[in-house]
Design an enzyme around this catalytic site. Structure first.
Site, mmCIF file in Angstrom:
data_model
loop_
_atom_site.group_PDB
_atom_site.id
_atom_site.type_symbol
_atom_site.label_atom_id
_atom_site.label_comp_id
_atom_site.label_asym_id
_atom_site.label_seq_id
_atom_site.Cartn_x
_atom_site.Cartn_y
_atom_site.Cartn_z
ATOM 1 C CD GLU A 69 6.668 4.772 -4.270
ATOM 2 O OE1 GLU A 69 7.544 4.677 -3.391
ATOM 3 O OE2 GLU A 69 6.932 5.031 -5.459
ATOM 4 N N GLY A 70 5.833 -0.126 -2.389
ATOM 5 C CA GLY A 70 5.793 -1.164 -1.362
ATOM 6 C C GLY A 70 4.521 -1.985 -1.436
#
Length: 618
Positions: A463-464
């Site tokens: 997620e990043g």
């Protein structure tokens, strides 16, 4: 862990107060505890026993289907049948209208027992939430409801082999599916072609259907894809086709498994490369065998070109859940190494070798082992507290007054990069310390701590990456709304430090915290002093680290105030419980908060060392 979870929920975050709000009026502490007890039981009986086998026996593709151990099937089925997927939703959707903070607390048990298997539920829950927020009425009924019911599972399909996190560079294309496609009851119908990489849960037979949420671009009249992220649209692409009412037709959509990714951790859930529209499963729009057309059938969610904004509903939720999962892996390693340290005899207390004929002591008696255990406790329990705090803010945003909702939304936006990044970095360090406490046994598969480290290493990327979170924090979040979120956070910090006046032992930490946040505020201003974005973001990583440590120091100080108050009120959970919380807070302020100022100094100085480095010099 149950005592710590209950303390954070009821004594610190005052979750019971939510039952005074209309949405949660049917609930009480008893119903909340019942949900926690059910979750703890399923996690203990189904997920924990399946965890090691799921790690050792990775999902495998036999040419027809992805195979997983039977224990994985049983664990996922138990979760689906529990009703927890719908627990936070309305009664009419089969939900329990649970507060989000209780829902997250319930899921801590699954993340701790088996993070890989818990990922099936996390992705499905986030997928359903997005559809309920952004889908049409028919899309919610046809796709969202089966997800909430647990009959189907879901994915998020963002990344591509050539694009990674740079979503503006995706190449998956979506073209209108001929005459009448715009009027399809399930939403404007398109044909998708392209490849998606790193798709967790992308292929399996654990449910009747898999609902893929896919980012793609709609080409212009010349066939050219729009550049950048503003041209991205979002599509529902079911693995098995459905009719207008959402009933399965039995015909596969043209979504094919191209291969499995063999990962360091999270091995319980298949991680896949998917090909959309390659022609392996040609399909007609109505799911019949007649009049097939090239491409996978997908239904547009919302307006064209707004896909990334909609997907961020899922991504931001997933970021908080990644942080929570990292925290629980930290907790799992901490408890395993604490148990080991309490039972492993080795050496003598003074370490001098004198009295070698005397009995060995348990290694928990050694100061350095206690240091490593205390660090783990500070990292893992602090990260758990942060995740629950963010979940409590979600509840404020959803059910508070307009002013409360606005404040909660601003704080949540600011804290989300920290909620994702800090636990995934520092609870990984906690897992490393858990291995160290075990000594040579720690890096063998005879003990679980090596798996916790492997599983947690993925969370720094999920997620990043940290770099993405750092740029988001310094580039957008601290400046958003003329610094509204930052001002609100500073106000909350001031409220905490003011409460410390009643507890002299917390006075010095309170002053240190105020100094740290004042320095952070100055550093953010210095970074943007000349308006050069590239120069400002060159030091976004040390800013993220300083900000994260300062936020966790605030969390620990606020928790310490609650622990100190409980001690004065007679220590209902036992004096040792609260002393442990206070000692972890003191550890964080004495050993961790001092790291903040060197990080801030780099930002303050607008250091260009990394920016000035040339490729040839490497």
């Amino acid at each position: 862990m149950r005592d710590t979870l209950s303390f954070l929920m009821y004594d610190w975050l005052e979750v019971e107060a939510l039952t005074r709000r209309p949405r949660y009026a049917d609930h009480s502490r008893e119903t909340f505890d019942s949900v926690l007890e059910t979750s703890e039981r399923i996690a203990r009986e189904k997920f924990a026993p399946a965890n090691r086998r799921a790690d050792a026996e990775e999902p495998a593709f036999d040419g027809e289907r992805v195979r997983v151990p039977e224990s994985t099937r049983d664990a996922v089925a138990a979760y689906r049948e529990s009703g927890l997927l719908a627990a936070g939703h309305d009664y009419e959707l089969g939900g329990m209208q649970l507060p989000y903070v209780v829902d997250m607390a319930a899921n801590t048990f699954f993340a701790m027992a088996s993070i890989g298997l818990a990922a099936f539920a996390m992705l499905t829950y986030a997928n359903a939430n997005l559809l309920m927020a952004h889908g049409s009425g028919r899309q919610r009924r046809a796709f969202g409801q089966p997800l909430l019911d647990g009959r189907w599972l879901g994915t998020m399909c963002l990344s591509e082999p050539q694009a990674g996190s740079s979503l503006g560079d995706i190449r998956t294309r979506a073209v209108a599916d001929g005459p009448g496609a715009e009027a399809d009851p399930l939403g404007p119908r398109y044909r998708l072609t392209g490849n998606k990489m790193w798709i967790s849960g992308g292929e399996h037979d654990l449910s009747e259907n898999i609902v893929h949420l896919v980012l793609a671009k709609i080409p212009d009249e010349s066939g050219k894809l729009p550049p950048g992220p503003k041209g991205i649209s979002l599509f529902i692409v079911p693995r098995v086709m459905v009719d207008a009412e959402g009933r399965l037709t039995g015909r596969r959509n043209d979504v094919a498994l191209a291969g499995l990714n063999h990962k360091l951790g999270y091995r319980g859930i298949p991680n896949t490369l998917l090909n959309f529209g390659e022609g392996r499963f040609p399909v007609a729009a109505d799911g019949s065998a007649e009049a097939v057309r090239p491409g996978a059938v997908g239904y547009l969610v919302g307006a064209a070109g707004t896909g990334l904004a909609s997907m961020f509903h899922m991504m931001n939720e997933a970021r908080i859940n990644v942080g929570m999962g990292a925290a629980m892996l930290g907790c799992a390693g901490y408890l395993a190494s604490l148990d080991y340290a309490r039972n492993r005899p080795q050496g003598r207390v003074d370490g001098s070798g004198k009295g070698a004929d005397g009995p060995q002591v348990r290694i928990v008696e050694h100061a350095d082992v206690r240091r490593m255990l205390l660090a783990q406790k500070a990292y893992a329990e602090g990260a758990l507290a942060l995740a629950l705090l963010c979940a409590r803010l979600v509840d404020e945003k959803r059910t508070g007054s307009s002013d409360e909702a606005h404040v909660a939304g601003c704080l949540l936006e600011l804290l989300t990069p920290i909620a994702k990044s800090w636990p995934s970095e520092w609870c990984l360090e906690a897992n490393s310390l858990a291995i160290q406490v075990h000594g040579g046994y720690g890096y063998t598969r005879d003990f679980p701590v090596e798996q916790y480290w492997r599983d947690n290493r993925l969370n720094m990327i999920h997620e990043g990456t940290h770099g993405i979170q750092a740029n988001d924090l310094l580039g957008r979040k601290v400046r958003a709304g003329d610094g509204r979120g930052m001002a609100l956070l500073l106000s909350r910090v001031a409220q905490t430090t003011a409460r410390c006046r009643s507890h002299p032992a917390l006075d010095a930490p309170a002053r240190a915290l105020s100094d740290a946040f004042a320095a952070l505020n100055r550093a953010a201003a210095a970074a943007w002093a000349d308006g050069d974005r590239r120069k400002a973001l060159a030091n976004s990583m040390p800013f993220l680290q300083a900000f994260g440590h300062s936020v966790l120091a605030w969390v620990w100080l606020d928790v310490a105030v609650a622990a100190q108050a409980a001690l004065l009120a007679g220590a209902p959970r036992g004096e040792s419980f609260y002393r442990g919380k206070l000692q972890a807070a003191h550890y964080f302020f004495r050993h961790e908060l001092p790291r903040v100022h060197p990080w801030i100094a780099v930002v303050d100085a607008c250091d260009t060392t990394s920016l000035d480095m040339q490729d040839a010099w490497f």
